[in-house]
Each structure stands twice: as structure tokens, then as C-alpha cells.
Design a protein around this motif. Structure first.
Motif, PDB file in Angstrom:
ATOM      1  N   THR A   8       0.804  -1.311   0.274  1.00 15.35           N
ATOM      2  CA  THR A   8      -0.109  -0.215   0.139  1.00 15.35           C
ATOM      3  C   THR A   8       0.984   1.223  -0.063  1.00 15.35           C
ATOM      4  O   THR A   8       0.313   2.072  -0.555  1.00 15.35           O
ATOM      5  CB  THR A   8      -1.202  -0.174   1.032  1.00 15.35           C
ATOM      6  N   SER A   9       2.281   1.502   0.051  1.00 15.18           N
ATOM      7  CA  SER A   9       2.620   2.434   0.293  1.00 15.18           C
ATOM      8  C   SER A   9       3.436   2.707  -0.881  1.00 15.18           C
ATOM      9  O   SER A   9       3.093   3.591  -2.111  1.00 15.18           O
ATOM     10  CB  SER A   9       4.033   1.788   1.308  1.00 15.18           C
ATOM     11  N   SER A  10       3.798   2.087  -1.600  1.00 12.55           N
ATOM     12  CA  SER A  10       5.007   2.389  -2.843  1.00 12.55           C
ATOM     13  C   SER A  10       5.178   1.072  -4.007  1.00 12.55           C
ATOM     14  O   SER A  10       5.497   1.189  -5.410  1.00 12.55           O
ATOM     15  CB  SER A  10       5.949   3.547  -3.134  1.00 12.55           C
ATOM     16  N   ARG A  11       5.274  -0.351  -3.253  1.00 13.86           N
ATOM     17  CA  ARG A  11       5.792  -1.634  -4.137  1.00 13.86           C
ATOM     18  C   ARG A  11       7.128  -1.179  -4.283  1.00 13.86           C
ATOM     19  O   ARG A  11       7.733  -0.582  -3.746  1.00 13.86           O
ATOM     20  CB  ARG A  11       4.009  -1.680  -5.223  1.00 13.86           C
ATOM     21  N   ASN A  12       7.087  -2.699  -4.684  1.00  7.13           N
ATOM     22  CA  ASN A  12       8.920  -2.748  -4.938  1.00  7.13           C
ATOM     23  C   ASN A  12       9.819  -2.618  -3.385  1.00  7.13           C
ATOM     24  O   ASN A  12      10.881  -1.197  -3.971  1.00  7.13           O
ATOM     25  CB  ASN A  12       9.350  -1.593  -5.923  1.00  7.13           C
ATOM     26  N   THR A  13       9.326  -2.947  -2.111  1.00  5.61           N
ATOM     27  CA  THR A  13       9.865  -2.226  -1.265  1.00  5.61           C
ATOM     28  C   THR A  13       9.921  -3.156  -0.047  1.00  5.61           C
ATOM     29  O   THR A  13       9.315  -4.279  -0.453  1.00  5.61           O
ATOM     30  CB  THR A  13       9.632  -1.044  -0.732  1.00  5.61           C
ATOM     31  N   TRP A  14       9.733  -3.685   1.077  1.00  7.99           N
ATOM     32  CA  TRP A  14       9.819  -4.127   1.927  1.00  7.99           C
ATOM     33  C   TRP A  14      10.031  -3.541   3.287  1.00  7.99           C
ATOM     34  O   TRP A  14      10.525  -2.182   3.789  1.00  7.99           O
ATOM     35  CB  TRP A  14      10.850  -5.574   2.407  1.00  7.99           C
ATOM     36  N   PHE A  15       9.412  -4.197   4.681  1.00  5.39           N
ATOM     37  CA  PHE A  15       8.694  -3.828   5.537  1.00  5.39           C
ATOM     38  C   PHE A  15       8.658  -4.932   6.265  1.00  5.39           C
ATOM     39  O   PHE A  15       8.782  -6.204   6.072  1.00  5.39           O
ATOM     40  CB  PHE A  15       7.414  -3.342   6.035  1.00  5.39           C
ATOM     41  N   SER A  16       9.061  -4.747   7.788  1.00  2.00           N
ATOM     42  CA  SER A  16       9.973  -5.291   8.513  1.00  2.00           C
ATOM     43  C   SER A  16       8.959  -5.454   9.950  1.00  2.00           C
ATOM     44  O   SER A  16       9.504  -4.298  10.147  1.00  2.00           O
ATOM     45  CB  SER A  16      10.905  -6.146   8.874  1.00  2.00           C
ATOM     46  N   TYR A  17       8.701  -6.638  11.246  1.00  2.00           N
ATOM     47  CA  TYR A  17       8.554  -5.731  12.132  1.00  2.00           C
ATOM     48  C   TYR A  17       9.495  -6.489  13.279  1.00  2.00           C
ATOM     49  O   TYR A  17       8.936  -8.116  13.050  1.00  2.00           O
ATOM     50  CB  TYR A  17       6.972  -6.002  12.148  1.00  2.00           C
ATOM     51  N   MET A  18       9.673  -6.496  14.370  1.00  2.00           N
ATOM     52  CA  MET A  18      10.197  -7.086  14.869  1.00  2.00           C
ATOM     53  C   MET A  18       9.806  -6.228  16.061  1.00  2.00           C
ATOM     54  O   MET A  18      10.368  -5.583  16.858  1.00  2.00           O
ATOM     55  CB  MET A  18      12.193  -6.406  15.119  1.00  2.00           C
ATOM     56  N   GLY A  19       9.647  -7.009  18.243  1.00  2.00           N
ATOM     57  CA  GLY A  19       9.810  -6.857  18.623  1.00  2.00           C
ATOM     58  C   GLY A  19      11.182  -6.625  18.930  1.00  2.00           C
ATOM     59  O   GLY A  19      12.257  -6.850  19.012  1.00  2.00           O
ATOM     60  N   SER A  20      11.082  -5.162  20.235  1.00  2.00           N
ATOM     61  CA  SER A  20      11.613  -4.828  21.289  1.00  2.00           C
ATOM     62  C   SER A  20      11.688  -4.905  22.675  1.00  2.00           C
ATOM     63  O   SER A  20      10.783  -5.297  23.373  1.00  2.00           O
ATOM     64  CB  SER A  20      11.818  -3.175  21.106  1.00  2.00           C
ATOM     65  N   ASP A  21      13.451  -5.608  23.121  1.00  2.00           N
ATOM     66  CA  ASP A  21      13.592  -5.322  25.091  1.00  2.00           C
ATOM     67  C   ASP A  21      12.267  -4.349  25.896  1.00  2.00           C
ATOM     68  O   ASP A  21      11.969  -4.223  26.794  1.00  2.00           O
ATOM     69  CB  ASP A  21      14.471  -5.649  25.138  1.00  2.00           C
ATOM     70  N   GLN A  22      12.469  -2.342  24.889  1.00  2.00           N
ATOM     71  CA  GLN A  22      11.329  -1.452  25.343  1.00  2.00           C
ATOM     72  C   GLN A  22      10.266  -1.484  25.041  1.00  2.00           C
ATOM     73  O   GLN A  22       9.666  -0.572  25.851  1.00  2.00           O
ATOM     74  CB  GLN A  22      12.266  -0.714  24.695  1.00  2.00           C
ATOM     75  N   LEU A  23       9.584  -2.617  24.272  1.00  2.00           N
ATOM     76  CA  LEU A  23       8.262  -2.039  24.227  1.00  2.00           C
ATOM     77  C   LEU A  23       7.638  -3.994  24.608  1.00  2.00           C
ATOM     78  O   LEU A  23       7.656  -5.148  23.817  1.00  2.00           O
ATOM     79  CB  LEU A  23       7.901  -1.869  22.607  1.00  2.00           C
ATOM     80  N   PRO A  24       7.113  -3.707  25.491  1.00  2.00           N
ATOM     81  CA  PRO A  24       6.819  -5.280  26.524  1.00  2.00           C
ATOM     82  C   PRO A  24       5.350  -4.970  25.479  1.00  2.00           C
ATOM     83  O   PRO A  24       4.693  -4.345  24.654  1.00  2.00           O
ATOM     84  CB  PRO A  24       5.825  -4.780  27.482  1.00  2.00           C
ATOM     85  N   ILE A  25       5.745  -6.573  25.356  1.00  2.00           N
ATOM     86  CA  ILE A  25       4.069  -7.020  24.488  1.00  2.00           C
ATOM     87  C   ILE A  25       2.819  -7.513  25.615  1.00  2.00           C
ATOM     88  O   ILE A  25       3.015  -8.211  26.640  1.00  2.00           O
ATOM     89  CB  ILE A  25       3.911  -8.872  24.019  1.00  2.00           C
ATOM     90  N   PRO A  26       2.317  -6.682  25.635  1.00  2.00           N
ATOM     91  CA  PRO A  26       0.484  -7.505  26.591  1.00  2.00           C
ATOM     92  C   PRO A  26       0.440  -8.868  26.592  1.00  2.00           C
ATOM     93  O   PRO A  26       0.312  -9.722  25.963  1.00  2.00           O
ATOM     94  CB  PRO A  26      -1.061  -6.131  25.847  1.00  2.00           C
ATOM     95  N   ASP A  27      -0.864  -8.987  27.680  1.00  2.00           N
ATOM     96  CA  ASP A  27      -1.150 -10.858  27.839  1.00  2.00           C
ATOM     97  C   ASP A  27      -1.954 -10.333  26.290  1.00  2.00           C
ATOM     98  O   ASP A  27      -2.265 -12.188  26.021  1.00  2.00           O
ATOM     99  CB  ASP A  27      -1.579 -10.686  28.167  1.00  2.00           C
ATOM    100  N   ASP A  28      -2.984 -10.034  25.582  1.00  2.00           N
ATOM    101  CA  ASP A  28      -3.938 -10.525  24.986  1.00  2.00           C
ATOM    102  C   ASP A  28      -3.654  -9.284  23.590  1.00  2.00           C
ATOM    103  O   ASP A  28      -4.240  -7.923  23.594  1.00  2.00           O
ATOM    104  CB  ASP A  28      -4.850 -10.450  25.019  1.00  2.00           C
TER     105      ASP A  28
END
Length: 400
Positions: free
Chosen positions: A349-369
Motif C-alpha cells: 500500500t505504500s509504493s511497492r517494490n519495497t520491504w517492511f519488517s516488524y520486530m519486537g523490542s526489549d523496550q516495548l513490552p507485549i501485553p498478554d492479549d
């Protein structure tokens, strides 16, 4: 098996030959022990009281052609010679005692002994001459039967083993067919669903108790999920036909297999999408791998036929497993694949011919749900991307 069969046949022939030699030797021994072959009269006690004419009695009075010399109390005796009639033997028809077949010189005439008792008492050696070969033949036949049974059982076991191996190979072939995409020759979604559990267990063991031991995250212990989607694939099908679209998919699949290792999973995920699972690598390599895939596909020239080639691009979405090293058990593998798909959607949806990645961080806690959607992803993940360059956009437009 042929050598074993020949050996068993040779052993059987040897046993039969030995038995025949034993039988022949016993017959020779029996023949040499006989003295002066004579005829033997049937016991008179077994004959009727009436006088039998000599013409009729002669054929039926003979029960043997030879009788051996036997000894009774150290003295020899022998059967009386057979006569053509009772009258020619010097006996009257009414004389039962005189017609006894056993004639002992020291025994007074008229005293008859039991014919069966005499036979049992003085024929053991003669019986042994014939009994021993029969016993030997019985043993030989038993051995032949055992060898034949062993050979038959061995052949049956071999046939069962060959059939089992054939079934195993057929099952492997069917399993391989069920795990492979027929168009591209790549693995399919079912293969990943069946095989990924082993890799997840290995990764989980590496991260279990990491915080309790106060250790750093292990190196090259992660799984990286990359979803690749060919840009503007529908116009290619509409413009050049579905056969051209199939060629594009096949050549992109071949290109992906050259970019990754043999033990990485390169899968046709569905439609124009591919999934790559980079196994046991460092999670920090995720952006480099995404760019590597994007650039390789952008550099391809797809041969539609002998005269036409086109250029294509692709968008990539990526996410690691475990998603966060600090909370390794909070996000499952299925959720990681969903996050990679979300990253792919953002790249499309941005511009195609590109990449996006999601990665967890120690500074960003993940909630239980956690809520895994585009509005909440920035609260639990670090987002990386590569925007589309102007040069790549011009190349894509020119190819179409």
C-alpha cells in the motif's frame, strides 16, 4: 539367494546319494549272509485240512525264494525245501505236524513249533538289514523337508521385505507429491505446517530460561519469515495471458531458491505469494535478507517466449521468531506469519517494490492479549522499511 538355493540343492543331492549307498550296502550285506537260496513252505497250520492238489498247491505254497541259514542253540537249521505238492514231499494230507516248515535236525519229528515265534527269534539281524536304510531315508527326508521349509520361509521373507520397501518408496513419493507445488516445483503450505514444529521446538529450547540465567540472546537461533508478493501480477496475466503468468511464477521461484540455503524453506504460499523461512540465523539479518530478495527480483528479466522479456518487481514483508527475545513465548509462529503478512500489506500500500519488517523490542513490552493490527503494531514492534526509489519506479512502468 541363488547361491543359497544351489547350496541347499547340492546338500539334498548328497544326502539322497548317501542314503542310496547305505541301502545298497545293506542289501549286499543281506545277500552275502544268505546261504544256498531255497524255497520256503507256507506253514501247514495256515492251510485247510482238505488235501490241496499239487497242481493248485504249487503256485500258492511259495512265500519266499530264499531263506538264510540260522542257528538254534549253536546248531544250524534251515527251512525244508518247497515241493510242488504235499504228497511229493513224503507227507500225507492228514499229517499236520510233518508239514511244519521248520526242520531242526536235533528235534524229533512230529514236534511242531510256532512259526511266528521262530520267525521273531531268529530274524532280528535280517530285519535290521532292512530297517536301518528305512530309518536313514526317514532322517534324510526330514532334513530335506527342513531345508525346503527354510528356503521357502527365506524366499517369503525376502518377498515381504521387497514389498515393504516398495510400499515405503511409494509412500515417500506420494508424500513428496503432497508437499510440492506442481507449477513451480517448490514446497507448499502443507509442508511448512507439518515440518515447522520441529524447528519451533529447537528455537524454544534455546530461549527457555534465558532471563533466569541472565544470559544474552543466542546467536543464529532464530527463524525469519519473509513473504514475497509479485507486484502487478494481475496486469501481467491480463496483458500476456495466464501461460506468461505461470512462467513468471516459475522463474521467480527458481530465483528464490538460488538466494537461500538448501535447508531454508522456499514455499509457494498461494497465488503470486511466496514464503521463505530462513532457519537458524541471526534476527538482525532480517532487513538485509528482505533487501536481497527485493533487489534480486527487480534485476530479473522474465522470458515470456523467444522474443519477449519483461521486468517485474516484488514487495516483501518480514518478521522474526521469536518476535521478542525478552518475551519469547508471547507471540506464536502463526502470529509471526500474520505479522509478516501485515508488513507485506504495508509495503504494497505504500509504493511497492519495497520491504517492511516488524520486530519486537526489549523496550516495548507485549501485553498478554496483543492486538495485532496496523493501528497497534507500533506499540509492540520496531518497524523498518525501504522506500521505493524513482529509478525502480521508472523501470517498472517501462516494463509494463
Amino acid at each position: 539367494m541363488v547361491r543359497r538355493s544351489r547350496q541347499l540343492t547340492l546338500n539334498t543331492a548328497k544326502c539322497v546319494a548317501c542314503s542310496l549307498m547305505l541301502l545298497l550296502s545293506s542289501q549286499v550285506a543281506a545277500s552275502t549272509s544268505l546261504a544256498q537260496p531255497q524255497s520256503m513252505l507256507m506253514p501247514h497250520a495256515l492251510m485247510p485240512n482238505a488235501f490241496i492238489a499239487s497242481a493248485l498247491a504249487a503256485p500258492y505254497s511259495m512265500v519266499a525264494t530264499a531263506s538264510p541259514k540260522l542257528e538254534l542253540n549253536g546248531r544250524q537249521f534251515q527251512f525244508a525245501p518247497a515241493q510242488s505238492s504235499m504228497a511229493s514231499a513224503g507227507h500225507s494230507p492228514n499229517s499236520r505236524a510233518a508239514a511244519s516248515p521248520l526242520h531242526v535236525p536235533s528235534r524229533p519229528p512230529g514236534i511242531a513249533s510256532s512259526w511266528l515265534v521262530e520267525l521273531k527269534a531268529h530274524y532280528p539281524n535280517l530285519l535290521l538289514h532292512y530297517l536301518a536304510p528305512l530309518i536313514a531315508i526317514a532322517f534324510v527326508m526330514q532334513r530335506v523337508y527342513r531345508q525346503a521349509s527354510t528356503l521357502s520361509r527365506t524366499r517369503l521373507e525376502q518377498a515381504i521385505d521387497e514389498r515393504t520397501q516398495a510400499l515405503q518408496l511409494e509412500n515417500l513419493r506420494l508424500q513428496e507429491m503432497s508437499h510440492r507445488d506442481p507449477l513451480t516445483g517448490l514446497k507448499n503450505r502443507r509442508f511448512v505446517e507439518e515440518m515447522i514444529a520441529q524447528d519451533l521446538n529447537r528455537v524454544d529450547r534455546c530461549y527457555d530460561g534465558l532471563l533466569l540465567r541472565n544470559e544474552q540472546a543466542p546467536s543464529k537461533a532464530d527463524l525469519l519469515a519473509l513473504i514475497i508478493d509479485i507486484d502487478h501480477f494481475k496486469p501481467i496475466n491480463d496483458t500476456y495471458g495466464h501461460l506468461a503468468g505461470d512462467r513468471v511464477l516459475s522463474q521467480v521461484g527458481q530465483q528464490l531458491t538460488t538466494l537461500f540455503r538448501n535447508y531454508d524453506y522456499v514455499v509457494r504460499w498461494g497465488g503470486e505469494e511466496f514464503l521463505v523461512v530462513a532457519r537458524f540465523v541471526d534476527r538482525q539479518e532480517i532487513n538485509q535478507l528482505a533487501e536481497k530478495v527485493r533487489h534480486a527480483i527487480e534485476s530479473m528479466e522474465i522470458e515470456l517466449d523467444a522474443k519477449r522479456t519483461i521486468k517485474i518487481t516484488a514487495s516483501v514483508g518480514a518478521a522474526p521468531y521469536p518476535f521478542s527475545t525478552a518475551q519469547a513465548d508471547m507471540i506464536s509462529w502463526e502470529q509471526v506469519v500474520h505479522l509478516a503478512d501485515m508488513a507485506l500489506y504495508q509495503a504494497k500500500t505504500s509504493s511497492r517494490n519495497t520491504w517492511f519488517s516488524y520486530m519486537g523490542s526489549d523496550q516495548l513490552p507485549i501485553p498478554d492479549d496483543p492486538q495485532l493490527d496496523h493501528t497497534e503494531i507500533h506499540r509492540i514492534a520496531k518497524v523498518s522499511s525501504k522506500p521505493l526509489s524513482r529509478q525502480s519506479l521508472d523501470l517498472r512502468r517501462a516494463s509494463l
